[in-house]
Design a protein around this motif. Structure first.
Motif, PDB file in Angstrom:
ATOM      1  N   LEU A 148     -35.545  15.506   6.399  1.00  0.00           N
ATOM      2  CA  LEU A 148     -34.742  14.297   6.327  1.00  0.00           C
ATOM      3  C   LEU A 148     -33.409  14.532   7.017  1.00  0.00           C
ATOM      4  N   ASN A 149     -32.926  13.541   7.717  1.00  0.00           N
ATOM      5  CA  ASN A 149     -31.615  13.640   8.342  1.00  0.00           C
ATOM      6  C   ASN A 149     -30.551  13.245   7.326  1.00  0.00           C
ATOM      7  N   VAL A 150     -29.482  14.033   7.269  1.00  0.00           N
ATOM      8  CA  VAL A 150     -28.392  13.787   6.338  1.00  0.00           C
ATOM      9  C   VAL A 150     -27.081  13.828   7.108  1.00  0.00           C
ATOM     10  N   LEU A 151     -26.231  12.852   6.865  1.00  0.00           N
ATOM     11  CA  LEU A 151     -24.904  12.832   7.459  1.00  0.00           C
ATOM     12  C   LEU A 151     -23.919  13.379   6.433  1.00  0.00           C
ATOM     13  N   VAL A 152     -23.244  14.460   6.799  1.00  0.00           N
ATOM     14  CA  VAL A 152     -22.228  15.049   5.929  1.00  0.00           C
ATOM     15  C   VAL A 152     -20.877  14.581   6.446  1.00  0.00           C
ATOM     16  N   TYR A 153     -20.176  13.843   5.576  1.00  0.00           N
ATOM     17  CA  TYR A 153     -18.910  13.249   5.971  1.00  0.00           C
ATOM     18  C   TYR A 153     -17.780  14.062   5.366  1.00  0.00           C
ATOM     19  N   ALA A 163     -22.907  21.446   4.597  1.00  0.00           N
ATOM     20  CA  ALA A 163     -23.637  21.357   5.863  1.00  0.00           C
ATOM     21  C   ALA A 163     -24.358  22.671   6.152  1.00  0.00           C
ATOM     22  N   MET A 164     -23.752  23.775   5.847  1.00  0.00           N
ATOM     23  CA  MET A 164     -24.399  25.075   6.073  1.00  0.00           C
ATOM     24  C   MET A 164     -25.603  25.272   5.156  1.00  0.00           C
ATOM     25  N   ARG A 165     -25.508  24.806   3.905  1.00  0.00           N
ATOM     26  CA  ARG A 165     -26.659  24.915   2.997  1.00  0.00           C
ATOM     27  C   ARG A 165     -27.805  24.024   3.468  1.00  0.00           C
ATOM     28  N   PHE A 166     -27.477  22.821   3.954  1.00  0.00           N
ATOM     29  CA  PHE A 166     -28.518  21.927   4.475  1.00  0.00           C
ATOM     30  C   PHE A 166     -29.170  22.480   5.717  1.00  0.00           C
ATOM     31  N   LYS A 167     -28.402  23.194   6.512  1.00  0.00           N
ATOM     32  CA  LYS A 167     -28.921  23.720   7.766  1.00  0.00           C
ATOM     33  C   LYS A 167     -30.061  24.704   7.522  1.00  0.00           C
ATOM     34  N   GLY A 168     -29.978  25.469   6.464  1.00  0.00           N
ATOM     35  CA  GLY A 168     -31.019  26.434   6.156  1.00  0.00           C
ATOM     36  C   GLY A 168     -32.144  25.870   5.300  1.00  0.00           C
ATOM     37  N   SER A 169     -32.045  24.624   4.872  1.00  0.00           N
ATOM     38  CA  SER A 169     -33.032  24.015   3.994  1.00  0.00           C
ATOM     39  C   SER A 169     -34.246  23.520   4.773  1.00  0.00           C
ATOM     40  N   SER A 170     -35.413  23.617   4.152  1.00  0.00           N
ATOM     41  CA  SER A 170     -36.609  23.101   4.804  1.00  0.00           C
ATOM     42  C   SER A 170     -36.813  21.616   4.494  1.00  0.00           C
ATOM     43  N   THR A 171     -36.009  21.060   3.594  1.00  0.00           N
ATOM     44  CA  THR A 171     -36.127  19.652   3.228  1.00  0.00           C
ATOM     45  C   THR A 171     -35.183  18.770   4.014  1.00  0.00           C
TER      46      THR A 171
END
Length: 172
Positions: A148-153, A163-171
């Motif tokens: 899923l695409n997520v916008l971190v504001y 953003a760094m935690r999302f970058k390594g996530s498979s979800t």
């Protein structure tokens, strides 16, 4: 599935081919109905002028851009506008060259209506098929990215760490 779409010039070429095929179908309808048998040189003029006018109209209306996921009512009105102008010019140019307009108003009007209908219908069907094939390939290819695409504001440390935690996530 790659995020890159088809080259706009390829879509323009597909549009022009569809428009010329619609013009062929228009002539075939009149031949099959037995109402009119155009001469071979009239048919060649019809197809050649249809090709040139389609290319000009589709370039002027830029109907070949933003096909996948961005088609809207405005895009369909541009398609309709290009089809109408192409067909009107086609009937006026070819009909005028072969004095078709001097014989009767019914035949040119019928040619116009059929050509607009076939051209617009063909272009809409091709647009829908492009979106269906794109969706099918996007979902069913084995190397499909199901994240899923997520916008971190934000610009503070919490946003950067999130953003760094999302970058390594498979979800995400």
């Amino acid at each position: 599935f790659p995020k890159r779409y088809l080259n706009p010039m390829l879509i323009l070429a597909i549009d022009v081919v569809c428009s010329v095929v619609a013009s062929i179908a228009t002539l075939l309808v009149f031949v099959l109905m037995g109402k009119w048998y155009p001469m071979w040189y009239f048919s060649l003029w019809w197809l050649g002028v249809s090709f040139v006018l389609s290319l000009i109209c589709f370039r002027l209306w830029t109907t070949y851009r933003t096909i996948i996921r961005h088609s809207s009512l405005r895009d369909f009105t541009r398609l309709l506008g290009a089809a109408v102008v192409k067909s009107v010019a086609l009937v006026l140019i070819v009909g005028g060259a072969f004095t078709l307009l001097a014989m009767s108003w019914r035949l040119p009007l019928a040619l116009l209506i059929f050509d607009v209908t076939f051209t617009f219908g063909t272009l809409i069907v091709v647009r829908v098929l492009m979106v269906v094939v794109y969706d099918f390939l996007r979902v069913n290819l084995p190397y499909n990215d199901q994240t899923l695409n997520v916008l971190v504001y934000g610009n503070d440390e919490k946003a950067v760490s999130l953003a760094m935690r999302f970058k390594g996530s498979s979800t995400y």
